[in-house]
Motif scaffolding. Structure first.
Motif, PDB file in Angstrom:
ATOM      1  N   PRO A 353       0.807  -1.227   0.000  1.00 13.55           N
ATOM      2  CA  PRO A 353       0.000   0.000   0.000  1.00 13.55           C
ATOM      3  C   PRO A 353       0.835   1.269   0.000  1.00 13.55           C
ATOM      4  O   PRO A 353       0.311   2.349  -0.280  1.00 13.55           O
ATOM      5  CB  PRO A 353      -0.816  -0.125   1.288  1.00 13.55           C
ATOM      6  N   ASP A 354       2.113   1.151   0.322  1.00 17.15           N
ATOM      7  CA  ASP A 354       2.942   2.349   0.462  1.00 17.15           C
ATOM      8  C   ASP A 354       3.798   2.653  -0.762  1.00 17.15           C
ATOM      9  O   ASP A 354       4.721   3.461  -0.694  1.00 17.15           O
ATOM     10  CB  ASP A 354       3.863   2.202   1.680  1.00 17.15           C
ATOM     11  N   VAL A 355       3.529   2.002  -1.905  1.00 16.60           N
ATOM     12  CA  VAL A 355       4.296   2.294  -3.122  1.00 16.60           C
ATOM     13  C   VAL A 355       3.655   3.514  -3.784  1.00 16.60           C
ATOM     14  O   VAL A 355       2.917   3.415  -4.767  1.00 16.60           O
ATOM     15  CB  VAL A 355       4.319   1.077  -4.069  1.00 16.60           C
ATOM     16  N   GLY A 356       3.920   4.672  -3.230  1.00 14.01           N
ATOM     17  CA  GLY A 356       3.355   5.907  -3.748  1.00 14.01           C
ATOM     18  C   GLY A 356       3.744   7.089  -2.885  1.00 14.01           C
ATOM     19  O   GLY A 356       4.348   6.949  -1.829  1.00 14.01           O
ATOM     20  N   TYR A 357       3.407   8.265  -3.363  1.00 15.27           N
ATOM     21  CA  TYR A 357       3.657   9.518  -2.657  1.00 15.27           C
ATOM     22  C   TYR A 357       5.124   9.636  -2.217  1.00 15.27           C
ATOM     23  O   TYR A 357       6.034   9.387  -3.002  1.00 15.27           O
ATOM     24  CB  TYR A 357       2.684   9.659  -1.487  1.00 15.27           C
ATOM     25  N   ASP A 358       5.344  10.014  -0.931  1.00 16.68           N
ATOM     26  CA  ASP A 358       6.713  10.270  -0.482  1.00 16.68           C
ATOM     27  C   ASP A 358       7.327   9.088   0.243  1.00 16.68           C
ATOM     28  O   ASP A 358       8.322   9.255   0.970  1.00 16.68           O
ATOM     29  CB  ASP A 358       6.757  11.512   0.410  1.00 16.68           C
ATOM     30  N   ASN A 359       6.797   7.902   0.061  1.00 18.39           N
ATOM     31  CA  ASN A 359       7.473   6.720   0.577  1.00 18.39           C
ATOM     32  C   ASN A 359       8.711   6.467  -0.282  1.00 18.39           C
ATOM     33  O   ASN A 359       8.640   6.520  -1.512  1.00 18.39           O
ATOM     34  CB  ASN A 359       6.540   5.506   0.539  1.00 18.39           C
ATOM     35  N   PRO A 360       9.850   6.185   0.343  1.00 23.39           N
ATOM     36  CA  PRO A 360      11.088   6.024  -0.427  1.00 23.39           C
ATOM     37  C   PRO A 360      11.025   4.844  -1.380  1.00 23.39           C
ATOM     38  O   PRO A 360      10.513   3.772  -1.036  1.00 23.39           O
ATOM     39  CB  PRO A 360      12.151   5.797   0.655  1.00 23.39           C
ATOM     40  N   TYR A 361      11.521   5.072  -2.590  1.00 23.81           N
ATOM     41  CA  TYR A 361      11.624   3.978  -3.546  1.00 23.81           C
ATOM     42  C   TYR A 361      12.721   3.030  -3.076  1.00 23.81           C
ATOM     43  O   TYR A 361      13.767   3.456  -2.575  1.00 23.81           O
ATOM     44  CB  TYR A 361      11.949   4.513  -4.946  1.00 23.81           C
ATOM     45  N   GLU A 367      16.553   8.977  -1.156  1.00 25.28           N
ATOM     46  CA  GLU A 367      16.876  10.073  -2.065  1.00 25.28           C
ATOM     47  C   GLU A 367      15.914  10.157  -3.248  1.00 25.28           C
ATOM     48  O   GLU A 367      15.959  11.120  -4.013  1.00 25.28           O
ATOM     49  CB  GLU A 367      18.321   9.950  -2.570  1.00 25.28           C
ATOM     50  N   GLN A 368      15.066   9.154  -3.419  1.00 27.16           N
ATOM     51  CA  GLN A 368      14.004   9.230  -4.417  1.00 27.16           C
ATOM     52  C   GLN A 368      12.708   8.711  -3.792  1.00 27.16           C
ATOM     53  O   GLN A 368      12.671   7.590  -3.281  1.00 27.16           O
ATOM     54  CB  GLN A 368      14.333   8.408  -5.671  1.00 27.16           C
ATOM     55  N   PHE A 369      11.684   9.543  -3.814  1.00 27.00           N
ATOM     56  CA  PHE A 369      10.378   9.084  -3.367  1.00 27.00           C
ATOM     57  C   PHE A 369       9.696   8.344  -4.514  1.00 27.00           C
ATOM     58  O   PHE A 369      10.030   8.537  -5.682  1.00 27.00           O
ATOM     59  CB  PHE A 369       9.515  10.262  -2.922  1.00 27.00           C
ATOM     60  N   ASN A 370       8.691   7.550  -4.160  1.00 23.64           N
ATOM     61  CA  ASN A 370       7.990   6.798  -5.201  1.00 23.64           C
ATOM     62  C   ASN A 370       7.378   7.710  -6.255  1.00 23.64           C
ATOM     63  O   ASN A 370       7.366   7.376  -7.447  1.00 23.64           O
ATOM     64  CB  ASN A 370       6.902   5.918  -4.575  1.00 23.64           C
ATOM     65  N   ASP A 371       6.878   8.870  -5.839  1.00 19.23           N
ATOM     66  CA  ASP A 371       6.240   9.732  -6.837  1.00 19.23           C
ATOM     67  C   ASP A 371       7.236  10.608  -7.601  1.00 19.23           C
ATOM     68  O   ASP A 371       6.841  11.474  -8.382  1.00 19.23           O
ATOM     69  CB  ASP A 371       5.119  10.577  -6.216  1.00 19.23           C
ATOM     70  N   GLN A 372       8.541  10.342  -7.416  1.00 16.60           N
ATOM     71  CA  GLN A 372       9.555  11.012  -8.234  1.00 16.60           C
ATOM     72  C   GLN A 372      10.082  10.115  -9.345  1.00 16.60           C
ATOM     73  O   GLN A 372      10.906  10.563 -10.157  1.00 16.60           O
ATOM     74  CB  GLN A 372      10.730  11.464  -7.356  1.00 16.60           C
ATOM     75  N   VAL A 373       9.628   8.873  -9.398  1.00 13.78           N
ATOM     76  CA  VAL A 373      10.000   8.002 -10.515  1.00 13.78           C
ATOM     77  C   VAL A 373       9.411   8.589 -11.793  1.00 13.78           C
ATOM     78  O   VAL A 373       8.273   9.053 -11.812  1.00 13.78           O
ATOM     79  CB  VAL A 373       9.491   6.568 -10.277  1.00 13.78           C
ATOM     80  N   PHE A 445       7.270  17.013   0.724  1.00 12.77           N
ATOM     81  CA  PHE A 445       7.407  18.218  -0.082  1.00 12.77           C
ATOM     82  C   PHE A 445       6.165  19.083   0.122  1.00 12.77           C
ATOM     83  O   PHE A 445       5.065  18.694  -0.257  1.00 12.77           O
ATOM     84  CB  PHE A 445       7.542  17.887  -1.570  1.00 12.77           C
ATOM     85  N   LYS A 446       6.365  20.248   0.695  1.00 16.06           N
ATOM     86  CA  LYS A 446       5.238  21.161   0.914  1.00 16.06           C
ATOM     87  C   LYS A 446       4.845  21.854  -0.385  1.00 16.06           C
ATOM     88  O   LYS A 446       3.665  22.177  -0.603  1.00 16.06           O
ATOM     89  CB  LYS A 446       5.617  22.209   1.972  1.00 16.06           C
ATOM     90  N   ARG A 447       5.838  22.093  -1.221  1.00 10.23           N
ATOM     91  CA  ARG A 447       5.567  22.756  -2.505  1.00 10.23           C
ATOM     92  C   ARG A 447       6.513  22.207  -3.557  1.00 10.23           C
ATOM     93  O   ARG A 447       7.659  21.842  -3.262  1.00 10.23           O
ATOM     94  CB  ARG A 447       5.740  24.273  -2.362  1.00 10.23           C
ATOM     95  N   ARG A 448       6.014  22.146  -4.790  1.00  7.44           N
ATOM     96  CA  ARG A 448       6.830  21.681  -5.912  1.00  7.44           C
ATOM     97  C   ARG A 448       6.527  22.575  -7.114  1.00  7.44           C
ATOM     98  O   ARG A 448       5.369  22.893  -7.376  1.00  7.44           O
ATOM     99  CB  ARG A 448       6.493  20.231  -6.265  1.00  7.44           C
TER     100      ARG A 448
END
Length: 538
Positions: A353-361, A367-373, A445-448
């Motif tokens: 369930p945690d493969v998303g948002y700011d959970n680490p890849y 250094e990379q969150f799931n939603d930065q892939v 991330f509060k803002r992007r």
């Protein structure tokens, strides 16, 4: 665009962002511009007023021989570069010596040295080994005469800003930063502030992004039929980009997520976490992807499934054997994602369930969150999205060198940041989108702030701010047109951590097999049952 024009445009588009429900689709009058003063996918076809951004040329930049190259023919060429490296290591050493001391005056010597290396590739099939000759005859796209020199020269001229676009124009450094500041992202400026040796070498702009005709025609139809409910439910879009004339920031991000990337790919992905002193270890993955939405090989009208993804970690040994399966969708509620993971240490497949948002890849040490892939992926629901308009910006685009087999990973990876002598920057129009975390929701991330290439809808750069409103991470995708697919993608992608001094680099391709963009997968290959089967063979 001067600062006054930018402010006016930002103000106007901000008003649009506040009333997105009233602008669900483009008007017929707006859509009629597609394929005329706008490209079929929505970019301004003309150049800018002062000529620093040229008119769009698209697929005309590439000849048919380049467009029809296959993974097998490109792999033979890559292997032959390694043969030349083994026989003539001094030629490669000389190239790197020039690159390490890069100045504008050095560039003719750099270009000549590249020509010298290419000149040692085979010119005929007879120069290949017997096994290679036999294999080459079976390879679609391989030159009939076996002239790999000519193939490499054409690639260099047409892919990655070669030929008349090859010579750099100027170099941005901390000393002349103020002169170019209006065209730089906050993240780029922060890199100059943190690293005194940081530079950006600027080249002539090449606007060669293009897509298949079916995608173009579908995009034109989508302009008046597609709509976005909330932030994550796309309706009425078929095959093409859903929002070629976007009215909200979220629509721009959905264009990135739903862009055409072929039917499927097997990517041999090499990545690394780079410490402050420049030390690193390569992690190798195989990533299998089937794109369901923009798939020209099968009919999927109205599909809510965007893609299937299955990855396997090959090395290092401590994480080898990990498997991740993802089903990505639109309008599914929640994160729009179902995921499963196999961890060899646990010996079983579990829902993730945690493969998303700011959970680490996995394997990135945070250094990379799931939603930065893929620079950004997943649900948009935790943010408010504001479309700020278009702006002329220097972004990483069309680098032949950073992706060429001429270069090894050790030549790219340096302390603090990648070897900027290998990066190529061009002035392009980008859509600027601001995402602000909704009250009461959580994300690191509060803002992007996103900078999205107008010609391809690929995200070129992102500025990521922490919950103290401090710029924390700087994302950069080295965009390049891949004419054999055709698409635009980021290879490599980098995430700089301004607080730790480390960075993460992914999608390195120089030292591994060419990604197979002709592969076919059946849907059941991406089923949880098949994941269970694969896990039992580990």
């Amino acid at each position: 665009m001067n600062s006054r024009q930018w402010v006016a445009l930002a103000a106007g588009t901000a008003c649009l962002a506040l009333s997105s429900a009233a602008y669900a689709t483009a008007t017929a009058e707006e859509a009629a511009r597609l394929g005329k003063d706008l490209t079929a996918v929505g970019a301004t076809a003309a150049g800018n007023g002062d000529g620093t951004i040229p008119a769009w040329i698209g697929g005309k930049n590439f000849d048919d021989n380049i467009k029809t190259q296959t993974p097998q023919s490109l792999e033979i060429l890559r292997q032959q570069f390694e043969v030349v490296r083994t026989k003539s290591p001094g030629d490669f050493d000389a190239l790197l010596k020039y690159l390490d001391s890069f100045t504008l005056a050095d560039y003719p010597a750099i270009s000549k040295q590249i020509d010298t290396i290419i000149g040692k590739l085979p010119k005929s099939v007879s120069e290949l080994s017997a096994d290679q000759q036999a294999a080459a005859k079976q390879v679609p796209g391989f030159p009939a005469d076996g002239n790999l020199q000519a193939l490499a020269k054409r690639q260099r001229e047409q892919i990655g800003g070669g030929g008349k676009f090859e010579a750099p124009q100027f170099i941005i450094t901390k000393d002349n930063l103020a002169k170019y500041g209006d065209h730089l992202t906050a993240g780029q400026k922060a890199m100059f502030a943190k690293y005194p040796d940081y530079k950006m070498i600027v080249y002539p702009t090449v606007r060669s992004a293009f897509f298949p005709d079916q995608i173009n025609q579908a995009t034109i139809k989508n302009a008046t039929s597609a709509s976005l409910k909330g932030t994550d439910d796309v309706e009425g879009a078929v095959l093409g980009f859903p929002f070629p004339i976007p009215k909200t920031g979220a629509e721009v991000l959905w264009n990135h997520k739903m862009r055409y990337r072929g039917a499927a790919v097997r990517r041999y992905n090499n990545q690394a976490i780079v410490k402050q002193d420049g030390s690193y270890k390569i992690t190798k993955l195989v990533e299998d992807v089937k794109f369901k939405y923009s798939n020209l090989k099968e009919a999927n009208p109205g599909t809510k499934i965007l893609l299937y993804y299955l990855s396997e970690v090959l090395s290092p040994p401590r994480v080898a054997g990990q498997l991740i399966l993802v089903h990505e969708s639109s309008g599914a509620g929640g994160s729009g994602r179902d995921a499963w993971i196999y961890n060899p240490g646990l010996g079983r497949v579990n829902r993730a369930p945690d493969v998303g948002y700011d959970n680490p890849y996995i394997g990135t040490d945070g250094e990379q969150f799931n939603d930065q892939v893929d620079v950004f992926n997943g649900a948009l629901d935790r943010y408010d999205w504001k479309l700020l308009g278009k702006k002329d910006m220097y972004i990483a685009y069309d680098s032949f060198l950073i992706n060429a087999p001429l270069i090894k990973y050790k030549d790219i990876i340096r302390p603090g940041h990648i070897n900027q002598n290998l990066a190529r920057y061009e002035l392009h129009r980008v859509w600027v989108v601001d995402a602000t975390l909704k009250a009461g929701l959580r994300h690191q991330f509060k803002r992007r702030t996103f900078y999205v290439d107008e010609d391809s809808w690929a995200i070129a750069a992102v500025d990521d701010y922490d919950n103290r409103d401090q710029l924390w991470k700087v994302q950069e995708a080295q965009l390049i047109t891949v004419p054999f697919v055709p698409t635009v993608t980021g290879i490599p992608e980098i995430i700089y951590d301004l607080q730790s001094g480390r960075y993460f680099i992914t999608a390195l391709s120089n030292e591994d097999k060419i990604s197979d963009f002709k592969v076919d997968f059946k849907d059941d290959y991406f089923s949880p049952n098949n994941l269970n089967h694969k896990s039992q063979t580990k």
